[in-house]
Write a protein that holds these residues in place. Structure first.
Motif, PDB file in Angstrom:
ATOM      1  N   HIS A  31       6.222   6.680   6.228  1.00 24.64           N
ATOM      2  CA  HIS A  31       6.869   5.329   7.090  1.00 24.64           C
ATOM      3  C   HIS A  31       7.635   4.341   6.397  1.00 24.64           C
ATOM      4  CE1 HIS A  31       5.104   6.192  10.993  1.00 24.64           C
ATOM      5  NE2 HIS A  31       4.013   6.690  10.340  1.00 24.64           N
ATOM      6  N   VAL A  32       7.449   4.215   4.910  1.00 27.31           N
ATOM      7  CA  VAL A  32       8.198   3.302   4.443  1.00 27.31           C
ATOM      8  C   VAL A  32       9.864   4.090   4.184  1.00 27.31           C
ATOM      9  CG1 VAL A  32       8.569   1.998   2.242  1.00 27.31           C
ATOM     10  CG2 VAL A  32       6.387   1.926   3.282  1.00 27.31           C
ATOM     11  N   ARG A  33       9.369   5.185   3.430  1.00 27.93           N
ATOM     12  CA  ARG A  33      10.702   6.072   3.066  1.00 27.93           C
ATOM     13  C   ARG A  33      11.242   6.716   4.120  1.00 27.93           C
ATOM     14  NH1 ARG A  33      13.460   4.821   2.007  1.00 27.93           N
ATOM     15  NH2 ARG A  33      14.502   6.876   1.634  1.00 27.93           N
ATOM     16  N   ASP A  34      10.342   6.890   5.167  1.00 30.97           N
ATOM     17  CA  ASP A  34      11.081   7.666   6.300  1.00 30.97           C
ATOM     18  C   ASP A  34      11.385   9.093   6.291  1.00 30.97           C
ATOM     19  OD1 ASP A  34      11.267   7.257   9.142  1.00 30.97           O
ATOM     20  OD2 ASP A  34      13.422   6.537   9.018  1.00 30.97           O
ATOM     21  N   ALA A  68      11.992   0.781  -3.678  1.00 28.08           N
ATOM     22  CA  ALA A  68      11.142   0.356  -2.246  1.00 28.08           C
ATOM     23  C   ALA A  68      10.059   1.235  -2.166  1.00 28.08           C
ATOM     24  CB  ALA A  68      11.927   0.650  -1.072  1.00 28.08           C
ATOM     25  N   THR A 109       4.664  -0.014  12.145  1.00 28.91           N
ATOM     26  CA  THR A 109       5.443   0.894  11.505  1.00 28.91           C
ATOM     27  C   THR A 109       7.043   0.329  11.425  1.00 28.91           C
ATOM     28  OG1 THR A 109       5.996   1.863  13.787  1.00 28.91           O
ATOM     29  CG2 THR A 109       4.354   2.886  12.510  1.00 28.91           C
ATOM     30  N   LEU A 146       6.870  -1.468   8.119  1.00 27.97           N
ATOM     31  CA  LEU A 146       6.902  -0.537   6.887  1.00 27.97           C
ATOM     32  C   LEU A 146       8.385  -0.216   6.730  1.00 27.97           C
ATOM     33  CD1 LEU A 146       3.493   1.330   7.794  1.00 27.97           C
ATOM     34  CD2 LEU A 146       4.246  -0.119   5.903  1.00 27.97           C
ATOM     35  N   LYS A 147       9.026   0.103   7.893  1.00 23.60           N
ATOM     36  CA  LYS A 147      10.331   0.551   7.716  1.00 23.60           C
ATOM     37  C   LYS A 147      11.247  -0.539   6.902  1.00 23.60           C
ATOM     38  CE  LYS A 147      11.440   3.941  10.520  1.00 23.60           C
ATOM     39  NZ  LYS A 147      11.032   4.179  12.060  1.00 23.60           N
ATOM     40  N   ARG A 148      11.120  -1.950   7.341  1.00 22.53           N
ATOM     41  CA  ARG A 148      11.722  -2.896   6.860  1.00 22.53           C
ATOM     42  C   ARG A 148      11.386  -3.348   5.207  1.00 22.53           C
ATOM     43  NH1 ARG A 148       9.731  -8.013   9.592  1.00 22.53           N
ATOM     44  NH2 ARG A 148      10.249  -9.112   7.528  1.00 22.53           N
ATOM     45  N   LEU A 149       9.962  -2.835   4.702  1.00 20.28           N
ATOM     46  CA  LEU A 149       9.658  -2.759   3.577  1.00 20.28           C
ATOM     47  C   LEU A 149      10.469  -1.683   2.736  1.00 20.28           C
ATOM     48  CD1 LEU A 149       7.790  -3.109   1.026  1.00 20.28           C
ATOM     49  CD2 LEU A 149       5.911  -2.134   2.332  1.00 20.28           C
ATOM     50  N   GLY A 150      11.007  -0.622   3.452  1.00 21.21           N
ATOM     51  CA  GLY A 150      11.540   0.653   2.894  1.00 21.21           C
ATOM     52  C   GLY A 150      12.902   0.240   2.834  1.00 21.21           C
ATOM     53  N   ALA A 151      13.430  -0.933   3.312  1.00 24.81           N
ATOM     54  CA  ALA A 151      14.955  -1.317   3.314  1.00 24.81           C
ATOM     55  C   ALA A 151      15.314  -2.280   2.071  1.00 24.81           C
ATOM     56  CB  ALA A 151      15.412  -1.983   4.539  1.00 24.81           C
ATOM     57  N   VAL A 152      14.115  -2.269   1.514  1.00 23.18           N
ATOM     58  CA  VAL A 152      14.275  -3.493   0.049  1.00 23.18           C
ATOM     59  C   VAL A 152      15.115  -2.749  -0.816  1.00 23.18           C
ATOM     60  CG1 VAL A 152      12.820  -4.133  -1.946  1.00 23.18           C
ATOM     61  CG2 VAL A 152      11.867  -4.398   0.325  1.00 23.18           C
ATOM     62  N   LYS A 153      15.938  -3.660  -1.360  1.00 18.29           N
ATOM     63  CA  LYS A 153      16.942  -3.465  -2.439  1.00 18.29           C
ATOM     64  C   LYS A 153      16.263  -3.579  -3.846  1.00 18.29           C
ATOM     65  CE  LYS A 153      20.652  -3.021   0.357  1.00 18.29           C
ATOM     66  NZ  LYS A 153      19.993  -2.375   1.216  1.00 18.29           N
ATOM     67  N   VAL A 177       1.461   7.431   3.604  1.00 20.09           N
ATOM     68  CA  VAL A 177       2.034   6.280   4.510  1.00 20.09           C
ATOM     69  C   VAL A 177       3.439   5.809   3.779  1.00 20.09           C
ATOM     70  CG1 VAL A 177       1.966   3.868   5.102  1.00 20.09           C
ATOM     71  CG2 VAL A 177      -0.120   5.435   5.185  1.00 20.09           C
TER      72      VAL A 177
END
Lengths: 256, 171
Positions: B130-133, B21, A5, A8-15, B126
């Protein structure tokens, strides 16, 4: 595996990639793209968006063009590959074929009217500032027409160089000064020397004896008349007195 | 129109990273992600032009944009096949940046590829959770599904990602 998880959060921080926002804004027509084109006039930078061509200038560098565009047009602009048909359209326009669409948002309705009217002046011909003013129904606004043309964001393609003074002086030119104006008109086949000779003698029109029609000196309807049949005329009153009627194509006076 | 244009420009700058993202996690590669993210904003712009001022005022921008992204991806799946990496030779065009950054880049892209391989119903859940929180309630809102369904799909999706799916997936 607890790290999943977190990953996945790091993936969400992509610019988003650089330039992404500008590309999106360009896609919906809120930002413009531009590219340099080699033309008979030299290198011309042309900007466009989904509505059409929005600006043109013979800038010395891409940087200079971008700065001018942002300041003058007030939108973002970014270099891009030109749509495949644009180079052909630019060539055709400069050869006198009208194929281009323009984006004139941001100009006043008066400025738009001036530019639309100016666009109707054929290649190889010129008209006075007063003609544009009269044709758009604002006969007294001659100076305002001059200002609107001086601020023309799309010179060469909206041919503000084809609007000249009646006293034989060429008049100012936003696209590179009077010298550039002279050069472009010569390239388009306008006989400037003859225009100047007429203007110095106070002649504004020419009449053709055989047809009894008077025109602006560059109107193509008079182009095939024999020189011996052409008379130079001072003004509308003397032309009418001599039995001439105004040309319906170049409209040197309101057709009665 | 001035109002909508201004609003849209702010929206693009504010949400571009989030949308990109989510798109990357949904598609698994940066090329398709940019396409999806661009489509998302173009659709958003067209929609905004038709919305009443009240509707625009009450808009929950993040959930709304995510819903559009999800729909763009669903439509693409119906239309075009995702590009497959060629097996015989020609490598992908990864321009080698500074070493550490390239490593990080590759790890993230590798993870994105794995997420993008999930069946779409798990993937959407998911990615948003989890990616977008987003919270479960927000995910449920964006997907138009009950919270219970979302929770189950997130759980199942994570399980698949961890790789312990060989036993009974259907229980």
């Amino acid at each position: 595996m607890i790290a999943l998880t977190t990953d996945l959060k790091r993936l969400g921080a992509v610019k988003a990639p650089p330039g992404f926002a500008d590309r999106v804004l360009a896609q919906v027509g809120m930002a413009d793209s531009y590219a340099p084109f080699e033309t008979v006039l030299g290198t011309v930078y042309v900007a466009w968006n989904r509505l059409g061509v929005s600006a043109a200038a013979r800038s010395k560098s891409a940087r200079e063009f971008e700065d001018w565009f942002r300041k003058d047009v007030g939108r973002q602009v970014m270099p891009a590959e030109a749509p495949p048909d644009l180079a052909g359209k630019i060539k055709d326009e400069l050869n006198g074929k009208r194929r281009m669409r323009f984006d004139l948002r941001g100009l006043t309705t008066f400025e738009q009217a001036v530019l639309r009217k100016t666009r109707q002046i054929p290649r190889g011909e010129v008209r006075p500032y007063g003609w544009v003013a009269r044709e758009i129904g604002r006969p007294a606004a001659v100076r305002a027409v001059g200002t609107a043309l001086a601020n023309n964001p799309i010179p060469y393609f909206i041919p503000c160089h084809r609007v000249v003074r009646t006293d034989g002086e060429i008049g100012n030119y936003g696209g590179g000064g009077p010298e550039a104006k002279r050069a472009i008109l010569t390239l388009e086949g306008v006989r400037l020397k003859r225009l100047q000779d007429m203007a110095r003698g106070g002649f504004r029109y020419q009449g053709v004896r055989t047809t009894k029609i008077f025109c602006y000196p560059t109107c193509y309807t008079g182009r095939h008349a024999l020189e011996k049949n052409i008379v130079w005329l001072h003004d509308e009153a003397s032309a009418r007195a001599a039995g001439f009627r105004p040309c319906k194509v170049c409209r040197p006076a309101a057709v009665a | 129109m001035q109002g909508v244009d201004g609003l849209f420009e702010r929206m693009v700058h504010e949400h571009k990273d989030r949308v990109f993202a989510a798109s990357l996690a949904m598609t698994g590669n940066r090329h398709d992600a940019e396409d999806v993210a661009q489509d998302t904003f173009i659709r958003a712009y067209r929609a905004l032009a038709t919305y009443s001022p009240e509707r625009i005022r009450d808009l929950k921008e993040r959930a709304w944009l995510h819903r559009i992204t999800v729909n763009v991806v669903r439509n693409r799946v119906r239309g075009v096949k995702p590009r497959l990496v060629e097996l015989n030779g020609s490598e992908s065009d990864h321009s080698p940046g500074p070493e550490a950054k390239a490593m990080e880049h590759m790890q993230i892209d590798e993870l994105a590829t794995r997420v993008a391989d999930l069946p779409i119903r798990y993937r959407e859940a998911v990615v948003l959770r989890h990616v977008r929180d987003l919270s479960y309630a927000e995910v449920a809102d964006a997907l138009g599904q009950p919270v219970g369904t979302v929770k189950a799909n997130v759980h199942r999706g994570l399980k698949l990602l961890r790789g312990d799916d060989h036993d009974r997936v259907d229980d």
